[in-house]
Design a protein around this motif. Structure first.
Motif, PDB file in Angstrom:
ATOM      1  N   PRO A   1      -6.361   4.309  -4.240  1.00 18.96           N
ATOM      2  CA  PRO A   1      -6.971   4.523  -2.771  1.00 18.96           C
ATOM      3  C   PRO A   1      -6.632   5.664  -1.936  1.00 18.96           C
ATOM      4  O   PRO A   1      -5.376   6.041  -2.273  1.00 18.96           O
ATOM      5  CB  PRO A   1      -6.059   3.034  -1.777  1.00 18.96           C
ATOM      6  N   GLN A   2      -7.547   6.268  -1.229  1.00 15.68           N
ATOM      7  CA  GLN A   2      -7.224   7.495  -0.592  1.00 15.68           C
ATOM      8  C   GLN A   2      -6.247   7.350   0.734  1.00 15.68           C
ATOM      9  O   GLN A   2      -5.616   8.176   0.875  1.00 15.68           O
ATOM     10  CB  GLN A   2      -8.533   8.212  -0.261  1.00 15.68           C
ATOM     11  N   VAL A   3      -6.572   6.263   1.198  1.00 10.95           N
ATOM     12  CA  VAL A   3      -5.803   6.022   2.649  1.00 10.95           C
ATOM     13  C   VAL A   3      -5.010   4.638   2.082  1.00 10.95           C
ATOM     14  O   VAL A   3      -5.632   3.673   1.762  1.00 10.95           O
ATOM     15  CB  VAL A   3      -6.809   5.712   3.682  1.00 10.95           C
ATOM     16  N   ILE A   4      -3.849   4.623   2.197  1.00 12.88           N
ATOM     17  CA  ILE A   4      -2.715   3.779   1.747  1.00 12.88           C
ATOM     18  C   ILE A   4      -2.324   2.912   3.013  1.00 12.88           C
ATOM     19  O   ILE A   4      -2.298   1.725   3.068  1.00 12.88           O
ATOM     20  CB  ILE A   4      -1.473   4.240   1.109  1.00 12.88           C
ATOM     21  N   PHE A   5      -2.228   3.590   4.138  1.00 11.69           N
ATOM     22  CA  PHE A   5      -1.729   2.842   5.240  1.00 11.69           C
ATOM     23  C   PHE A   5      -2.760   3.218   6.625  1.00 11.69           C
ATOM     24  O   PHE A   5      -3.261   4.314   6.839  1.00 11.69           O
ATOM     25  CB  PHE A   5      -0.408   3.379   5.771  1.00 11.69           C
ATOM     26  N   LYS A   6      -2.628   2.218   7.372  1.00 11.33           N
ATOM     27  CA  LYS A   6      -3.447   2.319   8.826  1.00 11.33           C
ATOM     28  C   LYS A   6      -2.625   1.651   9.802  1.00 11.33           C
ATOM     29  O   LYS A   6      -2.128   0.841   9.875  1.00 11.33           O
ATOM     30  CB  LYS A   6      -4.741   1.576   8.735  1.00 11.33           C
ATOM     31  N   GLU A   7      -1.977   2.978  10.682  1.00 13.04           N
ATOM     32  CA  GLU A   7      -1.015   2.624  11.396  1.00 13.04           C
ATOM     33  C   GLU A   7       0.235   2.248  10.753  1.00 13.04           C
ATOM     34  O   GLU A   7       0.616   2.878   9.925  1.00 13.04           O
ATOM     35  CB  GLU A   7      -1.326   1.749  12.712  1.00 13.04           C
TER      36      GLU A   7
END
Length: 142
Positions: free
Chosen positions: A34-40
């Protein structure tokens, strides 16, 4: 010692994803990363979709640089501990025999004390609230 929980395995993957490792799914000839691991302060939707794909579509997916499948890590035979070299989570069998090398063996610039280590997200609001409470308590003590 106890077996690795689902949450611990997710954290294990999140740490290594931050260093560029991916999950290999040989049957599909696919690398999941995944390119983005966390959201907030939560896992991102992309991470959760990758997790679902890893868990429900292939029993032989494994993190690059390891021999253990994700399904094996979720079994009672394995647990996750901090690597003595780089302090990131690594798998160990319940018999206590660690892998001869850390997963970071093929990362040319790791461990690197000049860079922040991979970490789990923090809830800034809760963190700041705790700091404020500690400051108030300290002020009341004086």
């Amino acid at each position: 010692m106890s077996m690795a929980s689902t949450e611990q395995v997710k954290q294990y993957l999140a740490h290594w994803f931050q260093l560029g490792k991916g999950v290999v799914c040989p049957k599909r000839q696919e690398r999941i990363y995944p390119q983005v691991i966390f959201k907030e302060h939560h896992y991102s939707t992309e991470f959760e979709e990758c997790w679902q794909k890893i868990i429900y579509t292939d029993a032989d997916c494994y993190l690059e640089g390891t021999d253990q499948t994700i399904q094996q890590l979720l079994s009672p035979a394995w647990e996750l501990i901090d690597c003595p070299r780089c302090h990131l989570p690594i798998p160990i069998t319940m018999t206590g025999v660690p892998s001869p090398i850390c997963i970071c063996f093929d990362l040319s610039n790791w461990p690197n004390d000049k860079l922040p280590s991979p970490r789990m997200p923090t809830n800034s609001t809760n963190h700041l609230r705790c700091l404020l409470e500690r400051l108030r308590d300290k002020k009341e003590d004086n």
